[in-house]
Design a protein around this motif. Sequence first.
Motif, PDB file in Angstrom:
ATOM      1  N   PHE A   1      -0.114  -8.714  -9.477  1.00 21.76           N
ATOM      2  CA  PHE A   1       1.273  -9.127  -9.702  1.00 21.76           C
ATOM      3  C   PHE A   1       2.075  -8.051 -10.412  1.00 21.76           C
ATOM      4  O   PHE A   1       3.164  -7.675  -9.968  1.00 21.76           O
ATOM      5  CB  PHE A   1       1.287 -10.429 -10.514  1.00 21.76           C
ATOM      6  N   PHE A   2       1.533  -7.523 -11.505  1.00 20.75           N
ATOM      7  CA  PHE A   2       2.325  -6.597 -12.307  1.00 20.75           C
ATOM      8  C   PHE A   2       2.360  -5.191 -11.705  1.00 20.75           C
ATOM      9  O   PHE A   2       3.345  -4.469 -11.903  1.00 20.75           O
ATOM     10  CB  PHE A   2       1.797  -6.562 -13.738  1.00 20.75           C
ATOM     11  N   LEU A   3       1.338  -4.783 -10.966  1.00 18.25           N
ATOM     12  CA  LEU A   3       1.394  -3.484 -10.306  1.00 18.25           C
ATOM     13  C   LEU A   3       2.475  -3.460  -9.226  1.00 18.25           C
ATOM     14  O   LEU A   3       3.143  -2.441  -9.027  1.00 18.25           O
ATOM     15  CB  LEU A   3       0.041  -3.136  -9.688  1.00 18.25           C
ATOM     16  N   LEU A   4       2.638  -4.582  -8.530  1.00 12.34           N
ATOM     17  CA  LEU A   4       3.693  -4.650  -7.521  1.00 12.34           C
ATOM     18  C   LEU A   4       5.075  -4.484  -8.153  1.00 12.34           C
ATOM     19  O   LEU A   4       5.972  -3.875  -7.566  1.00 12.34           O
ATOM     20  CB  LEU A   4       3.630  -5.981  -6.780  1.00 12.34           C
ATOM     21  N   ARG A   5       5.247  -5.011  -9.356  1.00 17.60           N
ATOM     22  CA  ARG A   5       6.560  -4.933  -9.999  1.00 17.60           C
ATOM     23  C   ARG A   5       6.807  -3.565 -10.632  1.00 17.60           C
ATOM     24  O   ARG A   5       7.949  -3.211 -10.919  1.00 17.60           O
ATOM     25  CB  ARG A   5       6.663  -6.002 -11.087  1.00 17.60           C
ATOM     26  N   ILE A   6       5.733  -2.793 -10.853  1.00 19.92           N
ATOM     27  CA  ILE A   6       5.910  -1.454 -11.408  1.00 19.92           C
ATOM     28  C   ILE A   6       6.511  -0.511 -10.374  1.00 19.92           C
ATOM     29  O   ILE A   6       7.270   0.411 -10.708  1.00 19.92           O
ATOM     30  CB  ILE A   6       4.558  -0.916 -11.925  1.00 19.92           C
ATOM     31  N   VAL A   7       6.196  -0.724  -9.097  1.00 23.57           N
ATOM     32  CA  VAL A   7       6.714   0.133  -8.032  1.00 23.57           C
ATOM     33  C   VAL A   7       8.235   0.055  -8.015  1.00 23.57           C
ATOM     34  O   VAL A   7       8.802  -1.042  -7.995  1.00 23.57           O
ATOM     35  CB  VAL A   7       6.139  -0.304  -6.664  1.00 23.57           C
ATOM     36  N   PRO A   8       8.921   1.205  -8.013  1.00 21.37           N
ATOM     37  CA  PRO A   8      10.397   1.183  -8.023  1.00 21.37           C
ATOM     38  C   PRO A   8      10.958   0.475  -6.794  1.00 21.37           C
ATOM     39  O   PRO A   8      10.447   0.624  -5.683  1.00 21.37           O
ATOM     40  CB  PRO A   8      10.778   2.669  -8.015  1.00 21.37           C
ATOM     41  N   GLY A   9      12.016  -0.298  -7.003  1.00 17.67           N
ATOM     42  CA  GLY A   9      12.676  -0.978  -5.898  1.00 17.67           C
ATOM     43  C   GLY A   9      12.037  -2.313  -5.583  1.00 17.67           C
ATOM     44  O   GLY A   9      10.874  -2.563  -5.893  1.00 17.67           O
ATOM     45  N   ASN A  10      12.803  -3.197  -4.976  1.00 14.14           N
ATOM     46  CA  ASN A  10      12.290  -4.483  -4.516  1.00 14.14           C
ATOM     47  C   ASN A  10      12.939  -4.808  -3.177  1.00 14.14           C
ATOM     48  O   ASN A  10      13.656  -4.000  -2.607  1.00 14.14           O
ATOM     49  CB  ASN A  10      12.544  -5.593  -5.551  1.00 14.14           C
ATOM     50  N   ILE A  11      12.674  -5.987  -2.669  1.00 14.43           N
ATOM     51  CA  ILE A  11      13.168  -6.366  -1.349  1.00 14.43           C
ATOM     52  C   ILE A  11      14.705  -6.361  -1.316  1.00 14.43           C
ATOM     53  O   ILE A  11      15.319  -5.997  -0.310  1.00 14.43           O
ATOM     54  CB  ILE A  11      12.617  -7.764  -0.959  1.00 14.43           C
TER      55      ILE A  11
END
Length: 315
Positions: free
Chosen positions: A24-34
């Motif tokens: 969960f938190f690694l996905l949110r570390i990646v810059p940008g979202n949908i």
Amino acid sequence: MFAYIVRRLALMLLTLFGISIVIFFLLRIVPGNIVDILFAAAGYVDPADKANLERQLGVDQPLVVQYLHWIGGLLHGDLGYSYVSEKPALDEILPRIPITARLAGLALLFSASVGIPLGVLSAVKQGSRLDYALRVVSLSGLSLPSFWLGLLILTASVAMFGEIPIFNPDPKTWGELFATYCIPAMAVGFRSSALTMRITRSSMLEVLRQDYIRTARAKGASDASVNFHHALKNAILPVITVVGIEAAFLIGGLIVTETVFNIPGVARFLVEAIRWRDYPIVQNLVMLIAVVVVLANFTVDMLYAVFDPRIRYSD
């Protein structure tokens, strides 16, 4: 034995809980979202519209709240909705699981049915031309990238038959099912069979030097009995470990294979979901892979006790 299984199940749940946090938190570390990707593709950014879309998707909430909402949904069988298709994530994932499961099962079957017999043969014929030939084949299997092998198969199919293998999403007979999956399964299973062959050969050579093997030969036991009943039976544990690990991490090879052969399975869908930052799809698919890995390791441990009666799981 029962107490050991209970402890292992508790450890598996704890492991999956830790994996869920990391995912969960690694996905949110990646810059940008949908939301960023959608507005970037549109070519303009309206702050009000962007804030409204973030609120609809729930990505404006604190990370802890988003995590608790996701875990709570998982415990109730609610996997959320895809950000891209706006369909339930479960409806997007379920139709793709059988496709990947068939492909992975055939690849694993190919790996074991080819790698183990050839590994035994290579060990029995140690130092012969056949042994050297099989070692070259196994080294080639470990060296060739699966995507290159898949492209080579497609090129050879065009050269010989004038067409590429077309994926049939709804095979009617077992023959059509086998024809649809056999070539991609062999492409992804070739490396696994090569690794299985080398491990089987190494383990067999160690066992064949033991005193009880010489005693069996001295008593007049046949070569088949010595090689398969006495030697392979005692050399199989390292092979089981490798096959279990390959079964768990076969998804890595399937990502490339499904893309090359245009197969709409779980692995290819995961790559597309990562590209679009489709959090519900990525989180649930990675958790599915984690469950498969954990169960594969548990199954390997249980098979140890089945194949080696000296191993007992007890207090």
